[in-house]
Enzyme design. Structure first.
Site, mmCIF file in Angstrom:
data_model
loop_
_atom_site.group_PDB
_atom_site.id
_atom_site.type_symbol
_atom_site.label_atom_id
_atom_site.label_comp_id
_atom_site.label_asym_id
_atom_site.label_seq_id
_atom_site.Cartn_x
_atom_site.Cartn_y
_atom_site.Cartn_z
ATOM 1 C CG ASP A 58 23.946 -18.717 -26.403
ATOM 2 O OD1 ASP A 58 23.371 -18.999 -25.444
ATOM 3 O OD2 ASP A 58 24.093 -19.599 -27.581
ATOM 4 C CG ASP A 266 21.289 -20.999 -22.755
ATOM 5 O OD1 ASP A 266 21.677 -19.935 -23.330
ATOM 6 O OD2 ASP A 266 20.746 -22.200 -23.039
#
Length: 400
Positions: A58, A266
């Protein structure tokens, strides 16, 4: 209410920096996919004796954390994860006190105010689009694939997430999050501060076939064929660490949306997200581009907008026979990120091709998720403050 852990004398001391010589990089194999898993993840071995955990890769967050059982064995409102819930215990773990500077850094990154309800521990609340996680910051031992020389079990700060909020109870494919943002609480920043790697540089390759690789350090960065853009400054409390700046959106040569908008990377988001109005304009243009195609819109539970052709779509190769229009983000000065159909569509179990670009009212930016990053190496260079992408490495794991 905060969970509590029994403290032993001396646990309030800050961890000393490791004194070993530096290594230049480390490489991890990735598993998972955009669909149906919804995550690309790395296996991390944590604690002593070490236990494996699947962590979602992430770049949209800083903190690495695990779904966690407190000292009483309870994990309040947790999900059903692949491994037994992380349960910190002696002798390897230490609780980070609320007075530790790392706790201040964490709350600065989150844009939250620190409250020391339990002075001996650093409590936090993480907020995501689909829920929240309440936890406490601690350190534990990590077993990492060191290059040279080996440093077996460094102590690194991680979050113990013991309450996943009202949306808990789901079956998930990961045990937690590997936060790869640039702040000092992130795993890679800690590795550099501990002199385990020399450069805070991150790269990942996410394959449309599933899996891929992740690296830390500068040795695996290609020397050529990389498109580089400056990394936009991060403002306090900004939820997304990595932005290549503002870009205009196009489908083929048709502009979508009137003005350039900030773009963020992201990898922890499976899909790409646009503001609702821009998304609606994109869908209209995409449907118009398919007006002479044999595909027809169908219902599929996987995603809101799906199509089928004369037969089921069995692979991304089948998609390319019907969908021809690429999407592009134009950053100016000749810099463009082009997203071909196989990077914005998925094929489902029902044989549909579904649009992996979604609209939401919660953002005023373009969020590029894992689906649009596939089949290219994406590089986050926190030393020179730049972002890059390239196709030059293909599917090969970097040599170490």
């Amino acid at each position: 209410m905060a969970a509590r852990w029994t403290m032993l004398a001396g646990l309030l001391l800050l961890l000393p920096l490791l004194q070993s010589a530096s290594s230049s990089s480390m490489v991890f194999k990735l598993d998972g996919n955009v669909y149906p898993a919804g995550h690309f993840y790395v296996t991390m071995n944590i604690a002593d004796p070490s236990k494996p955990y699947f962590l979602s890769v992430d770049t949209g967050s800083d903190l690495t954390w695990l779904e966690c059982a407190a000292s009483n064995g309870a994990c309040e409102r947790c999900n059903k994860v692949p491994h037994p819930h992380y349960r910190p215990g002696p002798p390897s773990y230490k609780v980070v006190p609320c007075t530790d500077p790392l706790c201040d850094t964490l709350h600065q990154d989150l844009g939250t105010t620190k409250h020391c309800t339990e002075p001996f521990q650093c409590d936090y609340t993480l907020t995501y689009a689909d829920g929240s996680s309440i936890g406490a910051l601690m350190t534990d031992k990590f077993s990492l694939p060191m290059v040279k020389p080996p440093n077996d079990h460094p102590d690194l700060a991680i979050g113990c997430g013991y309450d996943q909020g009202v949306n808990a109870g789901k079956v998930t494919t990961v045990d937690g999050i590997l936060g790869l943002g640039p702040s000092s609480v992130s795993l890679v920043s800690q590795l550099k501060n501990h002199k385990i790697i020399t450069k805070n540089v991150i790269g990942h390759y996410l394959s449309t076939k599933g899996g891929g690789f992740l690296f830390f350090g500068e040795e695996s960065v290609p020397s050529s064929d990389v498109t580089w853009v400056p990394m936009a400054p991060r403002t306090p409390g900004k939820p997304y660490p990595y932005s290549p700046g503002r870009a205009t959106l196009q489908l083929d040569t048709k502009s979508i949306g009137a003005e350039p908008m900030e773009v963020v990377f992201d990898s922890g988001s499976a899909y790409t997200y646009l503001p609702e109005l821009v998304h609606s304009q994109l869908v209209t243009a995409l449907k118009a581009s398919l007006s002479k195609s044999s595909v027809k819109e169908v219902h599929d539970p996987a995603l809101p907008l799906c199509w089928k052709g004369n037969g089921p779509f069995k692979s991304l190769d089948d998609i390319n026979k019907e969908f021809m229009s690429p999407i592009s983000f134009n950053f100016g000065h000749g810099v463009t990120m082009t997203i071909p159909p196989e990077k914005y569509l998925i094929t489902t179990e029902q044989g549909s091709a579904c649009l992996g670009i979604l609209g939401t009212a919660d953002i005023d930016l373009y969020l590029i998720g894992a689906i649009a990053m596939q089949d290219q190496l994406v590089i986050y260079d926190n030393e020179t403050r730049r972002l890059g992408w390239t196709h030059s490495l293909c599917d090969r794991m970097p040599e170490t």
